[in-house]
Design a protein around this motif. Structure first.
Motif, PDB file in Angstrom:
ATOM      1  N   ASP A  28       0.856  -1.177   0.000  1.00 43.01           N
ATOM      2  CA  ASP A  28       0.000   0.000   0.000  1.00 43.01           C
ATOM      3  C   ASP A  28       0.894   1.230   0.000  1.00 43.01           C
ATOM      4  OD1 ASP A  28      -1.477   2.198   1.777  1.00 43.01           O
ATOM      5  OD2 ASP A  28      -2.975   0.993   0.722  1.00 43.01           O
ATOM      6  N   SER A  29       0.662   2.125  -0.920  1.00 43.41           N
ATOM      7  CA  SER A  29       1.541   3.295  -1.041  1.00 43.41           C
ATOM      8  C   SER A  29       1.494   4.164   0.211  1.00 43.41           C
ATOM      9  CB  SER A  29       1.161   4.113  -2.268  1.00 43.41           C
ATOM     10  OG  SER A  29      -0.193   4.533  -2.209  1.00 43.41           O
ATOM     11  N   ALA A  30       0.332   4.239   0.874  1.00 47.17           N
ATOM     12  CA  ALA A  30       0.248   5.032   2.107  1.00 47.17           C
ATOM     13  C   ALA A  30       1.091   4.408   3.204  1.00 47.17           C
ATOM     14  CB  ALA A  30      -1.203   5.161   2.551  1.00 47.17           C
ATOM     15  N   VAL A  31       1.042   3.075   3.300  1.00 46.08           N
ATOM     16  CA  VAL A  31       1.851   2.385   4.309  1.00 46.08           C
ATOM     17  C   VAL A  31       3.333   2.556   4.018  1.00 46.08           C
ATOM     18  CG1 VAL A  31       2.444   0.120   5.243  1.00 46.08           C
ATOM     19  CG2 VAL A  31       0.048   0.716   4.869  1.00 46.08           C
ATOM     20  N   LEU A  32       3.726   2.329   2.755  1.00 45.63           N
ATOM     21  CA  LEU A  32       5.139   2.452   2.417  1.00 45.63           C
ATOM     22  C   LEU A  32       5.615   3.882   2.604  1.00 45.63           C
ATOM     23  CD1 LEU A  32       7.653   1.031   1.409  1.00 45.63           C
ATOM     24  CD2 LEU A  32       6.922   1.503  -0.930  1.00 45.63           C
ATOM     25  N   GLY A  33       4.765   4.851   2.276  1.00 43.67           N
ATOM     26  CA  GLY A  33       5.148   6.235   2.494  1.00 43.67           C
ATOM     27  C   GLY A  33       5.378   6.543   3.961  1.00 43.67           C
ATOM     28  N   ALA A  34       4.506   6.031   4.822  1.00 41.27           N
ATOM     29  CA  ALA A  34       4.684   6.257   6.260  1.00 41.27           C
ATOM     30  C   ALA A  34       5.941   5.582   6.775  1.00 41.27           C
ATOM     31  CB  ALA A  34       3.458   5.744   7.013  1.00 41.27           C
ATOM     32  N   VAL A  35       6.243   4.384   6.255  1.00 41.45           N
ATOM     33  CA  VAL A  35       7.423   3.646   6.707  1.00 41.45           C
ATOM     34  C   VAL A  35       8.697   4.358   6.272  1.00 41.45           C
ATOM     35  CG1 VAL A  35       8.722   1.505   6.412  1.00 41.45           C
ATOM     36  CG2 VAL A  35       6.267   1.424   6.860  1.00 41.45           C
ATOM     37  N   THR A  36       8.792   4.739   5.000  1.00 43.66           N
ATOM     38  CA  THR A  36      10.013   5.401   4.531  1.00 43.66           C
ATOM     39  C   THR A  36      10.206   6.758   5.203  1.00 43.66           C
ATOM     40  OG1 THR A  36       8.771   6.276   2.629  1.00 43.66           O
ATOM     41  CG2 THR A  36       9.982   4.227   2.314  1.00 43.66           C
ATOM     42  N   SER A  37       9.103   7.453   5.481  1.00 50.47           N
ATOM     43  CA  SER A  37       9.221   8.723   6.199  1.00 50.47           C
ATOM     44  C   SER A  37       9.744   8.504   7.611  1.00 50.47           C
ATOM     45  CB  SER A  37       7.863   9.423   6.238  1.00 50.47           C
ATOM     46  OG  SER A  37       7.927  10.615   6.991  1.00 50.47           O
ATOM     47  N   ALA A  38       9.250   7.457   8.269  1.00 48.83           N
ATOM     48  CA  ALA A  38       9.726   7.145   9.610  1.00 48.83           C
ATOM     49  C   ALA A  38      11.187   6.720   9.607  1.00 48.83           C
ATOM     50  CB  ALA A  38       8.853   6.043  10.222  1.00 48.83           C
ATOM     51  N   LEU A  39      11.594   5.974   8.565  1.00 48.06           N
ATOM     52  CA  LEU A  39      12.987   5.534   8.486  1.00 48.06           C
ATOM     53  C   LEU A  39      13.929   6.731   8.378  1.00 48.06           C
ATOM     54  CD1 LEU A  39      12.658   2.510   6.029  1.00 48.06           C
ATOM     55  CD2 LEU A  39      13.008   2.419   8.502  1.00 48.06           C
ATOM     56  N   GLY A  40      13.502   7.744   7.650  1.00 57.00           N
ATOM     57  CA  GLY A  40      14.352   8.911   7.505  1.00 57.00           C
ATOM     58  C   GLY A  40      14.392   9.782   8.732  1.00 57.00           C
ATOM     59  N   ALA A  41      13.353   9.701   9.583  1.00 59.02           N
ATOM     60  CA  ALA A  41      13.287  10.564  10.770  1.00 59.02           C
ATOM     61  C   ALA A  41      13.888   9.929  12.012  1.00 59.02           C
ATOM     62  CB  ALA A  41      11.835  10.954  11.044  1.00 59.02           C
ATOM     63  N   ALA A  42      13.920   8.610  12.079  1.00 59.95           N
ATOM     64  CA  ALA A  42      14.413   7.931  13.281  1.00 59.95           C
ATOM     65  C   ALA A  42      15.924   8.057  13.390  1.00 59.95           C
ATOM     66  CB  ALA A  42      14.013   6.449  13.232  1.00 59.95           C
ATOM     67  N   PRO A  43      16.452   8.178  14.621  1.00 60.46           N
ATOM     68  CA  PRO A  43      17.899   8.351  14.790  1.00 60.46           C
ATOM     69  C   PRO A  43      18.700   7.075  14.587  1.00 60.46           C
ATOM     70  CG  PRO A  43      16.810   8.331  16.925  1.00 60.46           C
ATOM     71  CD  PRO A  43      15.721   8.307  15.891  1.00 60.46           C
ATOM     72  N   TRP A  44      18.068   5.915  14.529  1.00 68.56           N
ATOM     73  CA  TRP A  44      18.810   4.656  14.370  1.00 68.56           C
ATOM     74  C   TRP A  44      18.582   3.991  13.005  1.00 68.56           C
ATOM     75  CZ3 TRP A  44      15.511   5.321  18.698  1.00 68.56           C
ATOM     76  CH2 TRP A  44      14.193   4.874  18.519  1.00 68.56           C
ATOM     77  N   THR A  45      17.963   4.666  12.073  1.00 66.92           N
ATOM     78  CA  THR A  45      17.771   4.113  10.740  1.00 66.92           C
ATOM     79  C   THR A  45      18.023   5.192   9.692  1.00 66.92           C
ATOM     80  OG1 THR A  45      15.410   4.655  10.695  1.00 66.92           O
ATOM     81  CG2 THR A  45      16.025   2.476  11.529  1.00 66.92           C
ATOM     82  N   ARG A  46      18.206   4.755   8.467  1.00 67.68           N
ATOM     83  CA  ARG A  46      18.278   5.666   7.322  1.00 67.68           C
ATOM     84  C   ARG A  46      17.865   4.878   6.081  1.00 67.68           C
ATOM     85  NH1 ARG A  46      22.868   4.982   4.095  1.00 67.68           N
ATOM     86  NH2 ARG A  46      24.501   3.654   4.991  1.00 67.68           N
ATOM     87  N   THR A  47      17.230   5.553   5.159  1.00 69.43           N
ATOM     88  CA  THR A  47      16.860   4.893   3.914  1.00 69.43           C
ATOM     89  C   THR A  47      18.093   4.782   3.015  1.00 69.43           C
ATOM     90  OG1 THR A  47      16.220   7.008   2.929  1.00 69.43           O
ATOM     91  CG2 THR A  47      14.490   5.714   4.019  1.00 69.43           C
ATOM     92  N   ALA A  48      18.149   3.716   2.237  1.00 66.58           N
ATOM     93  CA  ALA A  48      19.287   3.470   1.352  1.00 66.58           C
ATOM     94  C   ALA A  48      18.802   2.679   0.150  1.00 66.58           C
ATOM     95  CB  ALA A  48      20.395   2.710   2.081  1.00 66.58           C
ATOM     96  N   THR A  49      19.533   2.773  -0.920  1.00 62.00           N
ATOM     97  CA  THR A  49      19.237   1.954  -2.091  1.00 62.00           C
ATOM     98  C   THR A  49      19.859   0.574  -1.915  1.00 62.00           C
ATOM     99  OG1 THR A  49      21.228   2.644  -3.273  1.00 62.00           O
ATOM    100  CG2 THR A  49      19.255   4.014  -3.531  1.00 62.00           C
ATOM    101  N   LEU A  50      19.422  -0.350  -2.735  1.00 61.97           N
ATOM    102  CA  LEU A  50      19.999  -1.696  -2.666  1.00 61.97           C
ATOM    103  C   LEU A  50      21.475  -1.664  -3.034  1.00 61.97           C
ATOM    104  CD1 LEU A  50      19.649  -4.730  -2.265  1.00 61.97           C
ATOM    105  CD2 LEU A  50      18.939  -4.902  -4.652  1.00 61.97           C
TER     106      LEU A  50
END
Length: 788
Positions: free
Chosen positions: A485-507
């Motif tokens: 679901d695009s809404a779910v994935l959007g919320a997850v990727t946004s959270a990944l970028g905001a959390a201090p222990w995660t970051r989004t990355a490409t494969l």
């Protein structure tokens, strides 16, 4: 004792007070009957561990709480009964114990409706009854001074939190989530997280393209083409092509899987897309919606980190188990040519769990960056990203125990170390749109929302970030047939970028991360029952090789081979696993169709041969039923040395019949089998060979010559001998003297010539009578005639 008849009872009129009491009792009973369904529903729901009131997390702000910040939790509550719920209130619960493992994270989500939820902190009353099927939004704010979480370094991570709806002391609904805490000045290590989305189409069977029959100078009507009877689509291929077109229209329409996958890919620029390139021409030749999808997908490939699957998404395990790695290389080459990339090739295994040694070898064979292995359907008790049963932690299973959360793993296969990407099972299922239970399956005690899913993802990754050594990366990937679901994935990727222990990355970034973990031994070879049979894979490979060999005798082999690779690769697609019967039919008809292209050349059968001379010629006829000339070579091979073949050249085989003269040399009498082949440049057969018997008798010619010579010699010798035996007569000797200058007669050999007087007198030198001399001449003439 006599009986006494009782007296009739005396009736008394009810007092007004009693009437009012009775009326109050009736009203109370009526009220009880109104709320009875809700009460009964509550009791039965609690027995079934189901909520009467559905509680959904709308938002949690901030997602990661720091000291001095208020916590605001907004929920939506919905009455699922047919009666109003009165006197309800929403309650916020906290469990202040930090979760130290992914087991605990999963266990909190798996707790039932009536199990403890921590400590009650704040509550908000629903001032009005909650009507049936009605929803209401409630916000609960926990002041910073009531958080009471320890502000010490290293204590960052997830704690349990829940929102409850209760009425009259009964819990009617509950949603569990997590409060994420980050103490002041704490700097947790950031775990790179990559989201990978696959784009694959429906099971397809391309229609065969005919071989070229319109080359310059040739009239296609003069002779049949090489694909006559094979260019028409077979029933299986035609049905698959039509179904693929219909399916693709549905998949690219609003609500379709491919449309949803594309919408999800656009939520974040770090999302990696993995594309089967055969999907692009299929969509570009389809409906308007399919064409728009293809255009947008090409744009996504250009703007995102992208990888290509081998053309038509072949079943890597099936190809490798059949020993036909060349087919996978063909698909890989097609992908690199289509996407113009030689480095971004990814293999995607069809079976869950770690691929076996034979399958892993395909990575280096195809030149792929890695192979992605879907997580196993059954996870360990931890519910973590180990995504495999507990026994998979052994070396025999190929998963080590010290890197369970690391999605990038190295396995030691027969070809050397192989990079394998194993997506996190729990996070991948969360991104699809539901919660993940402790056994790795989807499920929920209440409604799952983008906010609650994002909070669960951050809770899982907070535990992962505490691991030593820190994982090189975590990969989240859906399966081929499920779009997030695009809404779910959007919320997850946004959270990944905001959390201090995660970051989004490409494969690509995750694969490039350094890793110190040891390589584990790859599992032993295993075969899934859904794989295409190795014999079928081999038949497809052999048919393709036969067509390639045949094309070498043509002036334009590329045009002849157009479309064959697509035909051969189509039945290997993973999508055909869902239709094994149709796949088997398609394989059979594809093999027939490809082999039909290799017909059209033949050697005309010849009768048995008698060779009676030392040298002779053999005439063979080659028939070309194609519409184009062929450059092939005749090979005549006697199986014994008594007969050999002289040098000859095979002319260009024009359409029709071509006669070829083959010189033969016989050396001895024998019966020999002669084989005749029509071969290409590499010696490959391009026509069905023929054979015939030859009876070789070269001595018949030699014996006849000797006999004739002997007869002539004998006649000559007999004539000479007879002449010598009879001697020479005077008449034959006298003929040596010229009649014009010498005497008319000559004396007998050894005598004296007669003078004129004696001749006149008619007497010879011996005084013989004249008549006697005439008689002698007559006898000599007779003897001379006999001698002649």
């Amino acid at each position: 004792m006599t009986g006494v008849e009782p007296r009739p009872a005396r009736t008394r009129a009810p007092s007004p007070g009693r009437v009012r009491a009775a009326l109050a009792a009736v009203l109370a009973l009526a009220a009880a009957l109104v709320v009875a369904p809700a009460v009964a529903r509550t009791s039965s729901a609690r027995a079934a561990d189901e909520a009467v009131v559905d509680v959904r997390i709308v938002s949690i702000a901030p997602q990661v709480l720091e000291p001095g910040e208020d916590l605001r939790v907004t929920v939506e509550v919905t009455n699922t009964t047919s009666a109003p719920v009165e006197d309800a209130r929403a309650v916020l619960w906290l469990n202040r114990f930090r979760m130290g493992s992914r087991d605990e994270v999963a266990a909190w989500a798996d707790r039932g409706l009536d199990e403890p939820a921590g400590q009650s902190e704040i509550s908000v009353d629903l001032t009005e009854p909650l009507l049936p099927d009605a929803a209401r939004t409630v916000t609960l704010t926990l002041p910073a001074d009531q958080v009471h979480l320890t502000n010490l370094p290293g204590l960052w991570g997830a704690r349990g939190m829940a929102v409850e709806v209760a009425a009259r002391g009964e819990r009617l609904g509950l949603e569990r989530t997590y409060i994420l805490w980050n103490p002041t000045d704490d700097q947790p290590p950031r775990v790179p997280v990559s989201v990978v989305l696959p784009f694959v189409g429906p099971a397809n069977a391309p229609v065969a393209a005919p071989a070229p029959d319109d080359l310059p100078g040739k009239d296609p009507s003069d002779a049949p083409t090489a694909t006559e009877g094979a260019a028409e689509p077979t029933s299986a291929a035609a049905a698959a092509a039509r179904a693929a077109d219909d399916d693709l229209d549905a998949l690219t329409a609003p609500g379709g899987r491919l449309r949803a996958m594309l919408e999800a890919a656009t939520v974040d620029e770090d999302v990696t897309v993995v594309v089967d390139p055969s999907l692009l021409p299929l969509a570009e030749s389809g409906s308007a919606s399919s064409q728009r999808f293809a255009q947008r997908l090409r744009a996504a490939i250009a703007s995102h980190d992208s990888y290509g699957l081998p053309w038509a998404d072949p079943d890597v395990a099936a190809v490798q188990h059949a020993g036909q790695g060349a087919l996978l290389q063909v698909a890989a080459d097609r992908t690199q040519a289509e996407l113009e990339s030689s480095e971004h090739l990814l293999l995607w295994a069809a079976d869950a769990g770690t691929p076996d040694d034979v399958t892993l070898a395909a990575v280096s064979g195809a030149g792929a960056a890695a192979i992605l292995a879907p997580p196993a359907p059954t996870a360990g008790a931890s519910g973590s990203s180990s995504e495999v049963a507990p026994d998979r932690s052994s070396a025999a299973s190929g998963v080590s125990s010290d890197d369970a959360s690391d999605s990038v793993r190295t396995f030691e296969a027969g070809v050397g170390p192989v990079t394998t990407v194993v997506p996190d099972a729990v996070l991948s299922r969360l991104v699809v749109g539901g919660t993940a239970t402790g056994d790795g399956t989807s499920g929920s005690t209440s409604g799952s929302t983008p906010a609650s899913i994002a909070q669960r993802v951050l809770a899982e990754l907070a535990v992962v970030s505490h691991e030593e050594p820190s994982p090189a990366g975590v990969v989240v990937a859906t399966d081929r047939l499920t779009a997030p679901d695009s809404a779910v994935l959007g919320a997850v990727t946004s959270a990944l970028g905001a959390a201090p222990w995660t970051r989004t990355a490409t494969l690509s970034e995750v694969l490039a991360e350094p890793r110190d973990a040891r390589a584990d031994r790859a599992p032993a070879s295993t075969t899934d029952r859904d794989e295409l049979d190795p014999a079928a894979v081999t038949a497809l490979a052999d048919a393709r090789e036969a067509a390639r060999s045949f094309s070498e005798v043509l002036d334009d082999p590329d045009a002849f081979l157009a479309g064959i690779d697509d035909q051969v690769l189509a039945p290997l697609a993973v999508a055909w696993r869902a239709a094994p019967r149709e796949r088997a039919e398609l394989v059979e008809q594809t093999v027939e169709q490809v082999l039909a292209r290799t017909t059209g050349l033949s050697i005309v059968e010849t009768s048995d041969l008698n060779v009676i001379a030392t040298t002779s010629d053999l005439r063979l006829t080659v028939r070309n039923e194609l519409a184009v000339p062929v450059r092939a070579r005749l090979v005549v091979d006697p199986r014994k040395a008594c007969l050999t073949v002289g040098g000859f050249a095979t002319p260009v085989l024009e359409p029709g019949d071509t006669s070829v003269t083959v010189p033969l040399e016989a050396h001895a009498n024998c019966d020999v089998l002669v084989e005749v082949q029509l071969v290409g440049p590499a010696g490959q057969d391009v026509a069905e060979p023929i054979a015939f018997s030859a009876r070789v008798s070269p001595t018949i010619e030699s014996v006849g010559t000797v006999v004739v010579g002997i007869l002539l010699a004998l006649g000559l010798a007999l004539g000479i001998a007879r002449t010598v035996r009879r001697g020479q007569s005077a008449r034959r000797g006298a003929r040596t003297v010229s009649e014009s200058t010498g005497p008319v007669t000559l004396p007998v050999l050894g005598g004296t010539p007669a003078d004129d007087e004696s001749l006149a007198e008619g007497t010879g030198p011996d005084d013989a009578p004249a008549g006697a001399d005439d008689d002698a001449r007559a006898g000599e003439a007779s003897d001379e005639g006999a001698a002649r």
